[in-house]
Design an enzyme around this catalytic site. Structure first.
Site, PDB file in Angstrom:
ATOM      1  N   GLU A  11       0.849  -1.204   0.000  1.00  0.00           N
ATOM      2  CA  GLU A  11       0.000   0.000   0.000  1.00  0.00           C
ATOM      3  C   GLU A  11       0.885   1.255   0.000  1.00  0.00           C
ATOM      4  OE1 GLU A  11      -1.536   0.730   3.903  1.00  0.00           O
ATOM      5  OE2 GLU A  11      -3.338   1.749   3.176  1.00  0.00           O
ATOM      6  N   ASN A  52      -7.213   5.964  -1.676  1.00  0.00           N
ATOM      7  CA  ASN A  52      -6.078   5.085  -1.371  1.00  0.00           C
ATOM      8  C   ASN A  52      -6.224   3.900  -2.326  1.00  0.00           C
ATOM      9  OD1 ASN A  52      -4.198   3.338  -0.284  1.00  0.00           O
ATOM     10  ND2 ASN A  52      -4.684   3.864   1.843  1.00  0.00           N
ATOM     11  N   LYS A  58      -9.455   1.700  -1.798  1.00  0.00           N
ATOM     12  CA  LYS A  58      -9.637   1.167  -0.438  1.00  0.00           C
ATOM     13  C   LYS A  58     -10.999   1.541   0.135  1.00  0.00           C
ATOM     14  CE  LYS A  58      -7.066   1.070   3.979  1.00  0.00           C
ATOM     15  NZ  LYS A  58      -5.773   1.530   4.568  1.00  0.00           N
ATOM     16  N   GLU A 117      -6.321   8.562   7.911  1.00  0.00           N
ATOM     17  CA  GLU A 117      -6.822   8.111   6.602  1.00  0.00           C
ATOM     18  C   GLU A 117      -8.223   8.633   6.316  1.00  0.00           C
ATOM     19  OE1 GLU A 117      -5.930   4.240   4.900  1.00  0.00           O
ATOM     20  OE2 GLU A 117      -4.799   3.775   6.713  1.00  0.00           O
ATOM     21  N   CYS A 137      -4.681  -3.103   3.112  1.00  0.00           N
ATOM     22  CA  CYS A 137      -4.409  -2.910   4.546  1.00  0.00           C
ATOM     23  C   CYS A 137      -5.604  -3.285   5.416  1.00  0.00           C
ATOM     24  CB  CYS A 137      -3.934  -1.477   4.795  1.00  0.00           C
ATOM     25  SG  CYS A 137      -3.154  -1.274   6.414  1.00  0.00           S
ATOM     26  N   ASN A 189       0.401  -0.916   5.453  1.00  0.00           N
ATOM     27  CA  ASN A 189       1.295  -0.138   6.317  1.00  0.00           C
ATOM     28  C   ASN A 189       0.687  -0.248   7.702  1.00  0.00           C
ATOM     29  OD1 ASN A 189       3.205   2.158   4.743  1.00  0.00           O
ATOM     30  ND2 ASN A 189       1.524   1.358   3.519  1.00  0.00           N
TER      31      ASN A 189
END
Lengths: 306, 306
Positions: free
Chosen positions: B46, B106, B123, B142, B168, B193
């Protein structure tokens, strides 16, 4: 802290000819152990009162019905409910249920500490097949003898916790845990009868099957921040081996207690329901993080669609 | 047999001041290793091109946008696509995507072995929070810098397999795998991450976090009979530790290869897509066994309802 002292009462093999009375006597012996340890809830396996009869092909419906209970409690199981009320121990166990309308379910019940039935669950995910299968090493006829449960995955406020049930193969399906998670579940009880051998892949050893069983229960516990109590019927029934591996799993997915053998065996753990709170309010705070607009296929389609 | 030689290219730390060119040079070095081993698909983590910038609180939107890519490929990443085409290696990697309409995602992409982008994923499950949080040991913004993905969980026929992606925190949600499973997925690539420390529970050590990461990926693989390739950005970025633990997991849920360190590191495995077939046609034959009539709450409600 909201502590609940939980016992997982693994049962060893029950042979085809063993009477319900003999099984209930063994269950009472485990309950007496649980009493001395201070347990407040004791969980027994799926189809706890008999051998795992779906391995036997029975063309005669009358013979099939001999494996089912028409009432619960009934004469054979009343001593369990009496023990519950007298000693203040809540129970959960599985049995084959025949309703007054003639319907057949793979069922489990939950009681409070006064022996009152406060919850019922009927197995949703029936494994196996309907007709005799010559390709298998042995039969697994649950789809023949039961209809799929019609109660969904309810949860029950009981003894200061929110409890739910599922049975055996249900534990492999993440939908099982998630539906209960969406109803706030804090403790899931489940019993299983799992052959040590895959009837369709003989090379799959018991270690792999234990790994799968624990993997799905641990993931279900973590992903829904709930306790999971998984209880085996184990040992060799009329030549057919069932695996053990009964476990109590915490809301982080860690195993707190695990059965060592394949016989009648009680494991126990003091489970703090408040340990569910951290996961439910942070990483698995569903209201903040779930994105149902992208989950459509889960309820819109049963099988694979490309 | 439908073999696909897969590489999981873990990246070590990327500091805030590291240029994209320096990162792409490291990715090319890993791709060169992958070429010598015979890899046909290489998966990177990611946000592979930069540090994990959502840990930094940035009130200025213009500063935020410096972490995003307006085009893919672009000048900095073109060498990756050139390598893919010249060497016949398919790629997947993540990056921060800024669309022409000014939307922020993302994102990860998948190419074929000619360097053509054949799939994109944005994402869905964004962790963390929107505003500066004084209660946390460090920030995880995020939800501030990205909007939730709008593409769902698509699958793509690519290089003889059915592939899907997630990113993730998506890996902790069983819905992620299940939606792709219902679309026949055989290989899921995912980068992450993941801080070695829980910003909201300092006592949760790296071992527990690695356990959770692997638990959810192994369960997702087994329950959908799919390969899962999970790839970390690891190491200490400007003082903030990220865990490693990149893995290639088979459709039985077993780990076939695992990264040893927290730096740039390639692991690889020859993945036979036909190993998915057994699970998909027996215990997880969805068409025969799923019971969508009882899954309603999964798509009908976002949060817990009692």
């Amino acid at each position: 802290m909201r502590n609940l002292h939980v016992g997982a009462a693994q049962l060893g093999a029950i042979q085809k000819n063993d009477s319900r009375a003999s099984v209930v006597a063994r269950m009472l012996a485990l309950l007496e152990q649980a009493r001395t340890r201070g347990c407040e809830l004791v969980v027994f396996p799926e189809l706890a009162l008999t051998t795992f009869f779906p391995r036997w092909y029975m063309p005669d419906p009358a013979e099939v019905d001999t494996w089912f209970e028409r009432d619960m409690p009934n004469a054979a199981t009343q001593p369990l409910f009496d023990f519950s009320r007298e000693q203040g121990i809540a129970l959960s166990f599985g049995y084959a249920e025949l309703t007054p309308e003639g319907r057949h379910f793979n069922t489990s019940i939950l009681t409070d500490r006064q022996g009152n039935i406060v919850g019922k669950y009927r197995k949703v995910h029936l494994p196996g097949h309907v007709e005799y299968d010559t390709e298998r090493d042995f039969q697994h006829l649950e789809k023949r003898y039961f209809e799929p449960g019609d109660l969904g995955f309810p949860t029950f406020a009981n003894e200061g916790a929110i409890m739910g049930m599922c049975i055996c193969n249900d534990r492999r399906w993440p939908e099982t845990y998630r539906v209960m998670g969406l109803r706030g579940v804090e403790l899931i009880t489940l019993g299983y009868n799992t052959p040590s051998i895959n009837s369709q892949r003989r090379t799959e050893g018991q270690q792999q099957r234990l790994f799968h069983s624990q993997l799905v229960m641990q993931a279900g516990a973590y992903q829904n921040a709930t306790w999971v109590v998984g209880v085996a019927k184990a040992g060799v029934e009329d030549g057919f081996p069932l695996m053990g591996g009964s476990v109590i799993i915490d809301p982080n997915g860690f195993i707190c207690a695990q059965a060592a053998g394949e016989g009648d065996e009680l494991i126990d753990h003091v489970c703090d329901m408040d340990e569910c709170n951290f996961g439910k309010t942070t990483i698995f705070d569903f209201a903040r993080h779930r994105r149902i607009e992208h989950y459509g296929p889960i309820t819109a389609q049963t099988g694979v669609e490309r």
